[in-house]
Design a protein around this motif. Structure first.
Motif, mmCIF file in Angstrom:
data_model
loop_
_atom_site.group_PDB
_atom_site.id
_atom_site.type_symbol
_atom_site.label_atom_id
_atom_site.label_comp_id
_atom_site.label_asym_id
_atom_site.label_seq_id
_atom_site.Cartn_x
_atom_site.Cartn_y
_atom_site.Cartn_z
ATOM 1 N N MET A 292 0.840 -1.188 0.000
ATOM 2 C CA MET A 292 0.000 0.000 0.000
ATOM 3 C C MET A 292 0.880 1.245 0.000
ATOM 4 O O MET A 292 1.850 1.321 0.733
ATOM 5 C CB MET A 292 -0.897 0.003 1.233
ATOM 6 C CG MET A 292 -1.748 1.260 1.342
ATOM 7 S SD MET A 292 -2.791 1.321 2.798
ATOM 8 C CE MET A 292 -4.097 0.252 2.287
ATOM 9 N N LYS A 293 0.534 2.199 -0.834
ATOM 10 C CA LYS A 293 1.274 3.450 -0.889
ATOM 11 C C LYS A 293 0.778 4.368 0.227
ATOM 12 O O LYS A 293 -0.373 4.315 0.641
ATOM 13 C CB LYS A 293 1.085 4.140 -2.245
ATOM 14 C CG LYS A 293 1.601 3.317 -3.410
ATOM 15 C CD LYS A 293 3.087 3.101 -3.316
ATOM 16 C CE LYS A 293 3.582 2.292 -4.487
ATOM 17 N NZ LYS A 293 4.984 1.999 -4.443
ATOM 18 N N ASN A 294 1.628 5.244 0.669
ATOM 19 C CA ASN A 294 1.306 6.130 1.762
ATOM 20 C C ASN A 294 0.331 7.235 1.359
ATOM 21 O O ASN A 294 -0.584 7.552 2.102
ATOM 22 C CB ASN A 294 2.604 6.742 2.315
ATOM 23 C CG ASN A 294 2.401 7.445 3.631
ATOM 24 O OD1 ASN A 294 1.581 7.028 4.434
ATOM 25 N ND2 ASN A 294 3.125 8.510 3.837
ATOM 26 N N ILE A 295 0.491 7.795 0.157
ATOM 27 C CA ILE A 295 -0.293 8.959 -0.238
ATOM 28 C C ILE A 295 -0.519 8.979 -1.741
ATOM 29 O O ILE A 295 0.336 8.553 -2.512
ATOM 30 C CB ILE A 295 0.406 10.262 0.234
ATOM 31 C CG1 ILE A 295 -0.473 11.487 -0.032
ATOM 32 C CG2 ILE A 295 1.786 10.413 -0.377
ATOM 33 C CD1 ILE A 295 -0.017 12.735 0.689
ATOM 34 N N ILE A 296 -1.680 9.483 -2.149
ATOM 35 C CA ILE A 296 -1.971 9.716 -3.558
ATOM 36 C C ILE A 296 -2.160 11.218 -3.744
ATOM 37 O O ILE A 296 -2.848 11.865 -2.953
ATOM 38 C CB ILE A 296 -3.205 8.921 -4.032
ATOM 39 C CG1 ILE A 296 -3.450 9.142 -5.532
ATOM 40 C CG2 ILE A 296 -4.431 9.241 -3.212
ATOM 41 C CD1 ILE A 296 -4.507 8.222 -6.129
ATOM 42 N N PHE A 297 -1.514 11.761 -4.750
ATOM 43 C CA PHE A 297 -1.613 13.184 -5.052
ATOM 44 C C PHE A 297 -2.585 13.398 -6.206
ATOM 45 O O PHE A 297 -2.446 12.777 -7.261
ATOM 46 C CB PHE A 297 -0.244 13.751 -5.421
ATOM 47 C CG PHE A 297 0.736 13.746 -4.275
ATOM 48 C CD1 PHE A 297 0.623 14.666 -3.247
ATOM 49 C CD2 PHE A 297 1.765 12.820 -4.225
ATOM 50 C CE1 PHE A 297 1.526 14.670 -2.186
ATOM 51 C CE2 PHE A 297 2.673 12.809 -3.174
ATOM 52 C CZ PHE A 297 2.552 13.735 -2.149
ATOM 53 N N MET A 298 -3.561 14.286 -5.982
ATOM 54 C CA MET A 298 -4.552 14.639 -6.999
ATOM 55 C C MET A 298 -4.577 16.156 -7.132
ATOM 56 O O MET A 298 -4.541 16.863 -6.125
ATOM 57 C CB MET A 298 -5.950 14.173 -6.581
ATOM 58 C CG MET A 298 -6.077 12.717 -6.316
ATOM 59 S SD MET A 298 -7.744 12.357 -5.693
ATOM 60 C CE MET A 298 -7.580 10.616 -5.364
ATOM 61 N N GLY A 299 -4.664 16.635 -8.342
ATOM 62 C CA GLY A 299 -4.724 18.076 -8.566
ATOM 63 C C GLY A 299 -4.608 18.392 -10.038
ATOM 64 O O GLY A 299 -4.333 17.521 -10.867
ATOM 65 N N LYS A 300 -4.798 19.651 -10.334
ATOM 66 C CA LYS A 300 -4.758 20.139 -11.709
ATOM 67 C C LYS A 300 -3.364 19.933 -12.321
ATOM 68 O O LYS A 300 -2.360 19.874 -11.618
ATOM 69 C CB LYS A 300 -5.130 21.619 -11.715
ATOM 70 C CG LYS A 300 -5.238 22.212 -13.082
ATOM 71 C CD LYS A 300 -5.668 23.664 -13.039
ATOM 72 C CE LYS A 300 -5.663 24.195 -14.463
ATOM 73 N NZ LYS A 300 -5.795 25.623 -14.538
ATOM 74 N N THR A 301 -3.320 19.841 -13.627
ATOM 75 C CA THR A 301 -2.056 19.778 -14.354
ATOM 76 C C THR A 301 -1.180 20.965 -13.948
ATOM 77 O O THR A 301 -1.647 22.103 -13.921
ATOM 78 C CB THR A 301 -2.319 19.822 -15.878
ATOM 79 O OG1 THR A 301 -3.181 18.738 -16.224
ATOM 80 C CG2 THR A 301 -1.029 19.747 -16.664
ATOM 81 N N GLY A 302 0.059 20.681 -13.596
ATOM 82 C CA GLY A 302 0.995 21.739 -13.234
ATOM 83 C C GLY A 302 0.921 22.197 -11.790
ATOM 84 O O GLY A 302 1.594 23.152 -11.405
ATOM 85 N N SER A 303 0.132 21.506 -10.965
ATOM 86 C CA SER A 303 -0.021 21.951 -9.574
ATOM 87 C C SER A 303 1.149 21.531 -8.680
ATOM 88 O O SER A 303 1.289 22.041 -7.580
ATOM 89 C CB SER A 303 -1.335 21.432 -8.988
ATOM 90 O OG SER A 303 -1.368 20.028 -8.975
ATOM 91 N N GLY A 304 1.982 20.593 -9.131
ATOM 92 C CA GLY A 304 3.152 20.197 -8.360
ATOM 93 C C GLY A 304 3.100 18.789 -7.801
ATOM 94 O O GLY A 304 3.893 18.434 -6.933
ATOM 95 N N LYS A 305 2.214 17.970 -8.312
ATOM 96 C CA LYS A 305 2.061 16.594 -7.811
ATOM 97 C C LYS A 305 3.317 15.760 -8.038
ATOM 98 O O LYS A 305 3.807 15.099 -7.116
ATOM 99 C CB LYS A 305 0.858 15.908 -8.482
ATOM 100 C CG LYS A 305 -0.464 16.617 -8.280
ATOM 101 C CD LYS A 305 -1.590 15.954 -9.032
ATOM 102 C CE LYS A 305 -1.379 15.877 -10.528
ATOM 103 N NZ LYS A 305 -1.341 17.153 -11.240
ATOM 104 N N THR A 306 3.842 15.780 -9.237
ATOM 105 C CA THR A 306 5.025 14.985 -9.573
ATOM 106 C C THR A 306 6.234 15.450 -8.766
ATOM 107 O O THR A 306 7.003 14.635 -8.258
ATOM 108 C CB THR A 306 5.321 15.052 -11.082
ATOM 109 O OG1 THR A 306 4.176 14.573 -11.791
ATOM 110 C CG2 THR A 306 6.543 14.224 -11.456
ATOM 111 N N THR A 307 6.386 16.745 -8.616
ATOM 112 C CA THR A 307 7.502 17.284 -7.842
ATOM 113 C C THR A 307 7.420 16.824 -6.393
ATOM 114 O O THR A 307 8.429 16.455 -5.794
ATOM 115 C CB THR A 307 7.509 18.830 -7.922
ATOM 116 O OG1 THR A 307 7.530 19.214 -9.304
ATOM 117 C CG2 THR A 307 8.724 19.413 -7.229
ATOM 118 N N LEU A 308 6.213 16.801 -5.827
ATOM 119 C CA LEU A 308 6.032 16.297 -4.464
ATOM 120 C C LEU A 308 6.412 14.816 -4.368
ATOM 121 O O LEU A 308 7.073 14.405 -3.416
ATOM 122 C CB LEU A 308 4.596 16.508 -3.997
ATOM 123 C CG LEU A 308 4.242 17.923 -3.560
ATOM 124 C CD1 LEU A 308 2.729 18.102 -3.505
ATOM 125 C CD2 LEU A 308 4.870 18.230 -2.209
#
Length: 141
Positions: free
Chosen positions: A1-17
């Motif tokens: 199980m992964k700890n966290i899933i990041f959801m948000g608009k394109t370019g919001s910084g999900k991948t960087t996080l």
């Protein structure tokens, strides 16, 4: 199980996080599909930008302990609907990114929108400069 899933608009910084959480080199790229990292799940911005793709977010979130709604206050459209967090039976937090380049009014509006979405807690971060990252990662561990 992964700890966290990041959801948000394109370019919001999900991948960087995701990259910062795994202590990887920051590389800017457009997420085309769900990407798994050691501790996180990265979702394409289109999943939240198109309500017809919400089911993909719900299905992908099954493998996470925490859902993070990532919000870039410098973008004019947020795409996080009021009550959005209620579709998940998990802890949902809000992360406001790029706080170093956003003004106070933009940050306050982002807080309001995340509260309307139903998040439990809000973190203010600037991933590149490391602002607020330690507090966020401490919360997640």
């Amino acid at each position: 199980m992964k700890n966290i899933i990041f959801m948000g608009k394109t370019g919001s910084g999900k991948t960087t996080l995701c990259q910062k959480l795994d202590d990887l080199e920051i590389k800017y790229n457009k997420t085309q599909s769900v990407e798994l990292y050691n501790q996180s799940i990265d979702t394409p911005g289109e999943y939240i930008e198109n309500r017809s793709l919400y089911s993909a977010l719900i299905t992908t979130a099954v493998d996470a302990k925490t859902i993070a709604l990532v919000y870039d206050p410098t973008q004019s459209e947020g795409y996080i609907a009021p009550g959005f967090a209620s579709m998940f039976a998990k802890n949902v937090i809000g992360i406001i990114t790029k706080i170093d380049i956003a003004n106070k009014d933009e940050i306050e509006l982002a807080k309001e929108k995340l509260k309307m979405a139903g998040v439990n807690e809000i973190f203010l971060v600037d991933t590149i400069k490391g602002i607020g990252i330690e507090e966020l990662f401490e919360y997640l561990s």
